[in-house]
Write a protein that holds these residues in place. Structure first.
Motif, PDB file in Angstrom:
ATOM      1  N   ALA A 130     -62.700  90.748  70.749  1.00 33.42           N
ATOM      2  CA  ALA A 130     -63.314  90.105  69.454  1.00 33.42           C
ATOM      3  C   ALA A 130     -62.203  90.248  68.217  1.00 33.42           C
ATOM      4  CB  ALA A 130     -64.584  90.941  69.202  1.00 33.42           C
ATOM      5  N   TRP A 131     -61.524  88.918  68.287  1.00 28.33           N
ATOM      6  CA  TRP A 131     -60.353  88.861  67.220  1.00 28.33           C
ATOM      7  C   TRP A 131     -61.045  89.021  65.920  1.00 28.33           C
ATOM      8  CZ3 TRP A 131     -55.867  89.564  69.172  1.00 28.33           C
ATOM      9  CH2 TRP A 131     -55.360  89.141  70.485  1.00 28.33           C
ATOM     10  N   ASP A 132     -60.453  89.546  65.055  1.00 25.38           N
ATOM     11  CA  ASP A 132     -61.054  89.857  63.552  1.00 25.38           C
ATOM     12  C   ASP A 132     -60.839  88.508  62.897  1.00 25.38           C
ATOM     13  OD1 ASP A 132     -58.021  89.796  63.277  1.00 25.38           O
ATOM     14  OD2 ASP A 132     -58.336  90.296  61.217  1.00 25.38           O
ATOM     15  N   ALA A 182     -50.597  98.580  69.473  1.00 21.86           N
ATOM     16  CA  ALA A 182     -50.036  97.332  69.246  1.00 21.86           C
ATOM     17  C   ALA A 182     -49.541  97.065  67.981  1.00 21.86           C
ATOM     18  CB  ALA A 182     -50.990  96.280  69.706  1.00 21.86           C
ATOM     19  N   ALA A 183     -50.218  97.237  66.954  1.00 24.96           N
ATOM     20  CA  ALA A 183     -50.051  97.026  65.698  1.00 24.96           C
ATOM     21  C   ALA A 183     -48.604  97.855  65.181  1.00 24.96           C
ATOM     22  CB  ALA A 183     -51.193  97.441  64.614  1.00 24.96           C
ATOM     23  N   ALA A 184     -48.500  99.218  65.556  1.00 25.54           N
ATOM     24  CA  ALA A 184     -47.372  99.910  65.135  1.00 25.54           C
ATOM     25  C   ALA A 184     -45.974  99.213  65.904  1.00 25.54           C
ATOM     26  CB  ALA A 184     -47.483 101.293  65.802  1.00 25.54           C
ATOM     27  N   GLY A 223     -54.242  92.240  61.467  1.00 26.50           N
ATOM     28  CA  GLY A 223     -55.314  91.838  62.588  1.00 26.50           C
ATOM     29  C   GLY A 223     -55.261  92.597  63.682  1.00 26.50           C
ATOM     30  N   LEU A 224     -54.266  93.162  64.301  1.00 23.74           N
ATOM     31  CA  LEU A 224     -54.187  94.076  65.359  1.00 23.74           C
ATOM     32  C   LEU A 224     -55.050  95.371  65.140  1.00 23.74           C
ATOM     33  CD1 LEU A 224     -50.559  93.156  67.008  1.00 23.74           C
ATOM     34  CD2 LEU A 224     -52.857  92.517  67.900  1.00 23.74           C
ATOM     35  N   HIS A 225     -54.716  96.006  63.891  1.00 22.18           N
ATOM     36  CA  HIS A 225     -55.433  97.153  63.517  1.00 22.18           C
ATOM     37  C   HIS A 225     -56.912  96.867  63.471  1.00 22.18           C
ATOM     38  CE1 HIS A 225     -52.523 100.161  62.620  1.00 22.18           C
ATOM     39  NE2 HIS A 225     -51.719  99.637  61.882  1.00 22.18           N
TER      40      HIS A 225
END
Length: 162
Positions: A50-52, A112-114, A146-148
């Motif tokens: 569920a993408w932000d 992933a975000a990191a 967005g990944l966060h």
């Protein structure tokens, strides 16, 4: 006499060049017989995040989806050894760590975000043949954010600790 020796040596080197090219071509052809790296498949999509935002999905698709989804687009050179070996290994490894198309998204989804923020992803070996995956600093920050929001991670954990 020394001049004749040098001339003969230059001729010997020049006459050996075609054989070196032939040996290299034969080696490349023989490498094609090794079966690893060309059984490209895309397993069924079992989950979708569920993408932000549509922007996060677009940036992810552009820079990450080839190795971190079950929707890999296999380029022509992924059929040619030894490039096929490297590409297959990257996709297998990427999918095993973080895959947006499996339930739970993999053991490293929250990291992933990191990985993007630290410049670890996309991998440097991926970028020369996929210049579209290069992100500007603003795009990188948008993808990290967005990944966060989509998968969690350090920022989500810090908010939860308050």
């Amino acid at each position: 006499m020394a001049r004749d020796d040098r001339h003969r040596q230059n001729n010997d080197t020049a006459s050996a060049r075609p054989y070196k090219w032939l040996a290299a071509a034969c080696t490349l052809l023989l490498l094609q017989l090794i079966p690893y790296g060309r059984a490209h498949s895309n397993p069924p999509v079992q989950a979708q995040p569920a993408w932000d935002s549509p922007r996060t999905e677009q940036l992810f698709t552009r820079a990450c989806a080839t190795c971190h989804s079950n929707q890999t687009e296999w380029p022509w050179y992924s059929q040619v050894a030894p490039a096929s070996w490297l590409i297959q290994r990257h996709v297998d490894e990427g999918r095993s760590k973080f895959n947006v198309n499996v339930p739970g998204f993999g053991p490293e989804a929250d990291e992933a975000a990191a990985a993007v923020r630290e410049g670890e992803m996309p991998e440097k070996t991926y970028l020369p043949l996929h210049p579209e995956a290069r992100l500007t600093p603003a795009e990188t920050q948008a993808l990290v954010s967005g990944l966060h929001k989509t998968f969690g991670g350090e920022a989500s954990q810090e908010k939860g600790a308050d």
